[in-house]
Design a protein around this motif. Structure first.
Motif, mmCIF file in Angstrom:
data_model
loop_
_atom_site.group_PDB
_atom_site.id
_atom_site.type_symbol
_atom_site.label_atom_id
_atom_site.label_comp_id
_atom_site.label_asym_id
_atom_site.label_seq_id
_atom_site.Cartn_x
_atom_site.Cartn_y
_atom_site.Cartn_z
ATOM 1 N N PRO A 15 24.628 14.229 75.191
ATOM 2 C CA PRO A 15 23.951 13.140 74.481
ATOM 3 C C PRO A 15 23.381 12.092 75.425
ATOM 4 O O PRO A 15 23.966 11.782 76.468
ATOM 5 C CB PRO A 15 25.070 12.532 73.617
ATOM 6 N N ILE A 16 22.227 11.541 75.017
ATOM 7 C CA ILE A 16 21.647 10.421 75.749
ATOM 8 C C ILE A 16 21.596 9.172 74.876
ATOM 9 O O ILE A 16 21.272 8.087 75.353
ATOM 10 C CB ILE A 16 20.234 10.755 76.275
ATOM 11 N N ILE A 17 21.924 9.308 73.582
ATOM 12 C CA ILE A 17 21.944 8.171 72.665
ATOM 13 C C ILE A 17 23.296 7.480 72.772
ATOM 14 O O ILE A 17 24.354 8.135 72.743
ATOM 15 C CB ILE A 17 21.667 8.636 71.224
ATOM 16 N N GLY A 18 23.275 6.166 72.889
ATOM 17 C CA GLY A 18 24.461 5.374 73.190
ATOM 18 C C GLY A 18 25.703 5.693 72.384
ATOM 19 O O GLY A 18 26.754 6.024 72.967
ATOM 20 N N PRO A 19 25.673 5.611 71.040
ATOM 21 C CA PRO A 19 26.889 5.865 70.264
ATOM 22 C C PRO A 19 27.457 7.267 70.478
ATOM 23 O O PRO A 19 28.682 7.452 70.472
ATOM 24 C CB PRO A 19 26.424 5.680 68.810
ATOM 25 N N ASP A 20 26.585 8.222 70.697
ATOM 26 C CA ASP A 20 27.042 9.601 70.886
ATOM 27 C C ASP A 20 27.707 9.772 72.244
ATOM 28 O O ASP A 20 28.687 10.516 72.387
ATOM 29 C CB ASP A 20 25.863 10.565 70.735
ATOM 30 N N LYS A 21 27.205 9.075 73.249
ATOM 31 C CA LYS A 21 27.846 9.077 74.559
ATOM 32 C C LYS A 21 29.220 8.424 74.489
ATOM 33 O O LYS A 21 30.169 8.858 75.139
ATOM 34 C CB LYS A 21 26.966 8.356 75.577
ATOM 35 N N GLU A 22 29.336 7.370 73.673
ATOM 36 C CA GLU A 22 30.622 6.680 73.512
ATOM 37 C C GLU A 22 31.670 7.612 72.907
ATOM 38 O O GLU A 22 32.836 7.595 73.309
ATOM 39 C CB GLU A 22 30.445 5.447 72.631
ATOM 40 N N TYR A 50 19.971 13.383 60.364
ATOM 41 C CA TYR A 50 21.424 13.464 60.367
ATOM 42 C C TYR A 50 21.938 13.863 61.747
ATOM 43 O O TYR A 50 21.297 14.628 62.464
ATOM 44 C CB TYR A 50 21.907 14.496 59.350
ATOM 45 N N VAL A 51 23.096 13.334 62.067
ATOM 46 C CA VAL A 51 23.867 13.799 63.216
ATOM 47 C C VAL A 51 24.942 14.722 62.679
ATOM 48 O O VAL A 51 25.844 14.288 61.959
ATOM 49 C CB VAL A 51 24.517 12.622 63.964
ATOM 50 N N LEU A 52 24.838 16.013 62.988
ATOM 51 C CA LEU A 52 25.891 16.952 62.626
ATOM 52 C C LEU A 52 26.862 17.069 63.789
ATOM 53 O O LEU A 52 26.448 17.232 64.942
ATOM 54 C CB LEU A 52 25.311 18.337 62.303
ATOM 55 N N LEU A 53 28.152 17.000 63.489
ATOM 56 C CA LEU A 53 29.153 16.998 64.543
ATOM 57 C C LEU A 53 30.337 17.861 64.114
ATOM 58 O O LEU A 53 30.887 17.673 63.027
ATOM 59 C CB LEU A 53 29.604 15.561 64.811
ATOM 60 N N THR A 54 30.697 18.811 64.960
ATOM 61 C CA THR A 54 31.841 19.669 64.653
ATOM 62 C C THR A 54 33.141 18.901 64.863
ATOM 63 O O THR A 54 33.220 17.973 65.661
ATOM 64 C CB THR A 54 31.852 20.931 65.527
#
Length: 212
Positions: A148-155, A68-72
């Motif tokens: 982040p280094i993963i594409g969608p997270d950088k976006e 999972y990606v947890l995001l505040t």
């Protein structure tokens, strides 16, 4: 899509606080899909936490590594205190985990509140050292923030703005006392090199051995 949403969030017609939560979530969903879980905060300083399911193995490779990606959502409502001119004054936190347990998301929400309790700020390479391990199954006691280094997270990081301020996305990592010592004595770069050399797993592993 992202540019339109970002423009709306940072536009002159400021939406209400509730609308800002929805607009940030819309930006998150444009890259991560709908969250599987949302842990809503009822505190005065509201910081929701969304859990997005993800297979961390790239589509071009075989196998799977689900987590999972947890995001505040809400930490960036308020500017952090004492941010220098070259740093982003607002932030949201991201943590890659196997399961969104209450222990995990409670720690994430506590971290997201900490800058406003201690009148400080978080940025790339900053650390929060604790007197005890914050998560069961690990001996590590220090949180380290990276980007982040993963594409969608950088976006997502590139799209978020509030009142014209850019918003930093900081990934949450736990490191050992020995790794903290390396960072203090030699700087962050040698430690980042160790992460690469040891194929540091993207999903938090409480049983990870220290690289130092």
């Amino acid at each position: 899509m992202l540019s339109r949403l970002a423009k709306f969030v940072s536009g002159s017609n400021r939406p209400s606080g509730s609308d800002l939560f929805q607009q940030r979530l819309a930006i998150y969903e444009s890259e991560l899909g709908e969250p599987e879980h949302t842990f809503t905060d009822n505190a005065e300083r509201r910081i929701d936490i969304h859990a997005f399911g993800r297979d961390f193995v790239p589509a071009c490779q075989e196998g799977s590594d689900e987590g999972y990606v947890l995001l505040t959502n809400g930490m960036s409502e308020q500017r952090m205190h004492g941010v220098p001119g070259d740093a982003k004054p607002r932030a949201e936190l991201m943590w890659y985990v196997r399961e969104p347990t209450e222990e995990i998301w409670a720690n994430l929400r506590w971290l997201a509140n900490l800058p406003f309790i201690d009148t400080t700020w978080f940025g790339f390479g900053h650390r929060v050292a604790l007197p005890w391990p914050p998560v069961a199954g690990t001996d590590f006691q220090t949180f380290l923030f990276l980007t982040p280094i993963i594409g969608p997270d950088k976006e997502i990081a590139e799209a978020l703005k509030i009142a014209g301020d850019p918003v930093e996305i900081l990934t949450v990592n736990l490191i050992s006392h020995q790794e903290l010592g390396l960072i203090k004595s030699e700087g962050l770069d040698p430690f980042l090199d160790l992460l690469d050399e040891n194929d540091y797993p993207p999903i938090f592993d409480p049983s990870r051995k220290s690289y130092v």
